[in-house]
Write a protein that holds these residues in place. Structure first.
Motif, mmCIF file in Angstrom:
data_model
loop_
_atom_site.group_PDB
_atom_site.id
_atom_site.type_symbol
_atom_site.label_atom_id
_atom_site.label_comp_id
_atom_site.label_asym_id
_atom_site.label_seq_id
_atom_site.Cartn_x
_atom_site.Cartn_y
_atom_site.Cartn_z
ATOM 1 N N MET A 151 0.845 -1.196 0.000
ATOM 2 C CA MET A 151 0.000 0.000 0.000
ATOM 3 C C MET A 151 0.883 1.251 0.000
ATOM 4 O O MET A 151 1.993 1.217 0.513
ATOM 5 C CB MET A 151 -0.920 0.019 1.223
ATOM 6 C CG MET A 151 -1.811 -1.207 1.343
ATOM 7 S SD MET A 151 -3.265 -1.114 0.292
ATOM 8 C CE MET A 151 -3.763 -2.835 0.244
ATOM 9 N N ALA A 152 0.338 2.345 -0.515
ATOM 10 C CA ALA A 152 1.184 3.517 -0.762
ATOM 11 C C ALA A 152 1.120 4.520 0.379
ATOM 12 O O ALA A 152 0.046 4.788 0.912
ATOM 13 C CB ALA A 152 0.723 4.187 -2.049
ATOM 14 N N ASP A 153 2.296 5.078 0.761
ATOM 15 C CA ASP A 153 2.256 6.171 1.728
ATOM 16 C C ASP A 153 2.177 7.511 0.996
ATOM 17 O O ASP A 153 1.852 8.530 1.574
ATOM 18 C CB ASP A 153 3.471 6.122 2.664
ATOM 19 C CG ASP A 153 4.780 6.041 1.895
ATOM 20 O OD1 ASP A 153 4.723 5.773 0.676
ATOM 21 O OD2 ASP A 153 5.839 6.254 2.509
ATOM 22 N N ALA A 162 -7.157 3.638 -3.292
ATOM 23 C CA ALA A 162 -5.825 4.263 -3.359
ATOM 24 C C ALA A 162 -5.935 5.768 -3.076
ATOM 25 O O ALA A 162 -6.901 6.408 -3.504
ATOM 26 C CB ALA A 162 -5.220 4.044 -4.739
ATOM 27 N N SER A 211 3.388 8.207 -5.646
ATOM 28 C CA SER A 211 3.720 6.775 -5.724
ATOM 29 C C SER A 211 3.598 6.313 -7.176
ATOM 30 O O SER A 211 4.326 5.439 -7.632
ATOM 31 C CB SER A 211 2.769 5.966 -4.842
ATOM 32 O OG SER A 211 1.433 6.213 -5.228
ATOM 33 N N ALA A 248 -3.776 1.036 -9.451
ATOM 34 C CA ALA A 248 -4.282 0.583 -8.149
ATOM 35 C C ALA A 248 -3.761 -0.821 -7.849
ATOM 36 O O ALA A 248 -3.326 -1.111 -6.729
ATOM 37 C CB ALA A 248 -5.814 0.607 -8.149
ATOM 38 N N LEU A 274 -0.109 -1.042 -6.791
ATOM 39 C CA LEU A 274 0.160 -0.593 -5.415
ATOM 40 C C LEU A 274 -0.490 -1.517 -4.383
ATOM 41 O O LEU A 274 -0.458 -1.231 -3.187
ATOM 42 C CB LEU A 274 -0.367 0.838 -5.229
ATOM 43 C CG LEU A 274 0.379 1.925 -6.019
ATOM 44 C CD1 LEU A 274 -0.431 3.212 -6.065
ATOM 45 C CD2 LEU A 274 1.756 2.172 -5.408
ATOM 46 N N GLY A 275 -1.110 -2.593 -4.858
ATOM 47 C CA GLY A 275 -1.693 -3.572 -3.932
ATOM 48 C C GLY A 275 -3.126 -3.286 -3.530
ATOM 49 O O GLY A 275 -3.640 -3.893 -2.594
ATOM 50 N N TYR A 276 -3.809 -2.382 -4.230
ATOM 51 C CA TYR A 276 -5.199 -2.072 -3.870
ATOM 52 C C TYR A 276 -6.205 -2.964 -4.596
ATOM 53 O O TYR A 276 -7.382 -2.927 -4.289
ATOM 54 C CB TYR A 276 -5.514 -0.591 -4.148
ATOM 55 C CG TYR A 276 -4.796 0.323 -3.185
ATOM 56 C CD1 TYR A 276 -5.322 0.570 -1.922
ATOM 57 C CD2 TYR A 276 -3.578 0.902 -3.530
ATOM 58 C CE1 TYR A 276 -4.653 1.378 -1.028
ATOM 59 C CE2 TYR A 276 -2.895 1.715 -2.647
ATOM 60 C CZ TYR A 276 -3.439 1.952 -1.395
ATOM 61 O OH TYR A 276 -2.781 2.749 -0.510
#
Ligand SMILES: Cc1cc2nc3c(=O)[nH]c(=O)nc-3n(C[C@H](O)[C@H](O)[C@H](O)COP(=O)(O)OP(=O)(O)OC[C@H]3O[C@@H](n4cnc5c(N)ncnc54)[C@H](O)[C@@H]3O)c2cc1C
Length: 364
Positions: A1-3, A27, A109, A316, A319-321
């Motif tokens: 997941m993105a910071d 996301a 990201s 998405a 980024l693992g969403y």
């Protein structure tokens, strides 16, 4: 997941759809546009779209825009208007200038570039006179600001933009004194061309504008016939009393930001010229940077929306969403709609051109 958020530059149909898909997947997304209203070109389009129902046939461009805006508001997307992106780099840093004042840096990201296209100009003696403008400029004046740019209009270029804008100017009370086309055949879809033809507007093929003249502003234009090598034919000049010339001579993808981000480009005349290479998920040669809509080759609002969705779904997932199955299902459905849009005489040309882009991207 993105910071860090996914930054989408350009809130036209392509950017809005990318942001919607990203937000729906969960996301974090920031959508930037230099205009004071999102929607890109859609809010200038007062005519009904055609095609199939799933492509919004029968719906007017601004209604499609309003629907996308409602959805982005409902989802709570962070839309920052009057915000121009003046720079990006391959490290996914984005320089934004807010309301021509405060500037700030965003770290992304993923980056989705959806900055659209630029209208081409045409230079001829007198082309800088007030009254000579691009068709998109005339369309903005009449459909967004409710200002009729002139009373007697000559359109240069018979493609969809030229004939659509010509008809809209007529609806607003102007007289279109002619459409000039350098090629031997007309360029626009029959459904749009026929509206002007039925109104008695003369079309001049194998013809161009030789010069524009006037004092303080445009007063007349001289048109001239062309031979097979596009050279002016002596003795064919005709002068028309006009106060407006609309140049509708094509669009070029806006490649400034993709180039700054380090994306490789290629030259595809059928898609407007130089454009960034991209794969079947709209990913450029820089893996974290996506290019969508007219930026990724000039087509139409409907294809721009689907390309935006495709990039949003893939970004998405990256980024693992979204899981693999959801991404593949979403991408396949979007591609099916894109393929359906790229059919027919005009669509097939774009389908073939896009296929060449994908092949070049894979062969790099
Ligand atoms: C005059 C004209 C008439 C058209 N008529 C039709 C039509 O009738 N039917 C049809 O299907 N298609 C039409 N098109 C094409 C269609 O509008 C486009 O294919 C579609 O809008 C492309 O969507 P997009 O999101 O890629 O770009 P756009 O709709 O152009 O949106 C790009 C957005 O990016 C923003 N932007 C650009 N650079 C920056 C930056 N540096 N920083 C921040 N924001 C930025 C712009 O403000 C804009 O909102 C027309 C195009 C033009 C120019």
């Amino acid at each position: 997941m993105a910071d860090k958020p996914v930054v989408v530059v350009g809130a036209g149909p392509a950017g809005l759809c990318a942001a919607i898909e990203l937000k729906k997947a969960g996301a974090p997304v920031v959508l930037l546009d230099e205009n004071d209203k999102p929607g890109g070109q859609l809010f200038k389009q007062i005519h009904k779209f055609f095609g199939s129902r799933e492509h919004k046939a029968g719906t007017r461009g601004f209604d499609i825009g309003t629907g996308l805006l409602d959805e982005s508001l409902r989802l709570g997307i962070d839309v920052r208007l009057k915000t121009e992106v003046v720079g990006v780099d391959p490290g996914l840093r984005v320089w934004a200038v807010e309301d021509r004042g405060r500037s700030y840096l965003l770290e992304a990201s993923r980056l989705v570039i959806a900055t659209g296209a630029t209208e081409n100009a045409l230079s001829f003696p007198g082309w800088t006179l007030p009254g000579v403008m691009t068709a998109g400029c005339a369309q903005t004046l009449v459909n967004v600001y409710r200002v009729l740019p002139g009373k007697r209009v000559l359109i240069i270029g018979s493609g969809n933009v030229g004939v659509i804008v010509g008809y809209q100017l007529m609806q607003a009370g102007a007289e279109v004194v002619g459409v000039v086309e350098a090629a031997p055949t007309l360029g626009g879809y029959g459904v749009h061309t026929a509206k002007l033809a039925r109104a008695g507007v003369p079309f001049h093929v194998r013809t161009t504008v030789a010069r524009a003249e006037g004092g303080e502003s445009l007063e007349r234009a001289t048109i001239v016939g062309l031979d097979d090598s596009f050279k002016p034919l002596p003795g064919t000049e005709r002068t028309l009393e006009v106060d407006t010339i609309c140049l509708a001579v094509g669009l070029t993808p806006s490649v400034e930001l993709p180039s700054l981000a380090g994306c490789a480009t290629t030259y595809v005349p059928e898609l407007g010229g130089r454009m960034p290479l991209h794969d079947e998920y709209m990913r450029s040669s820089v893996e974290e940077v996506y290019v969508v809509g007219d930026t990724a080759g000039v087509e139409e609002a409907s294809t721009a929306m689907e390309e935006g969705r495709l990039a949003g779904i893939h970004a998405a997932w990256s980024l693992g969403y979204l899981d693999d199955a959801a991404m593949e299902a979403g991408a396949a459905e979007t591609r099916r709609r894109l393929d359906a849009l790229r059919q027919g005489v005009f669509g097939k040309k774009r389908f073939d051109a896009k296929s060449r882009v994908l092949e070049e991207s894979h062969n790099r």
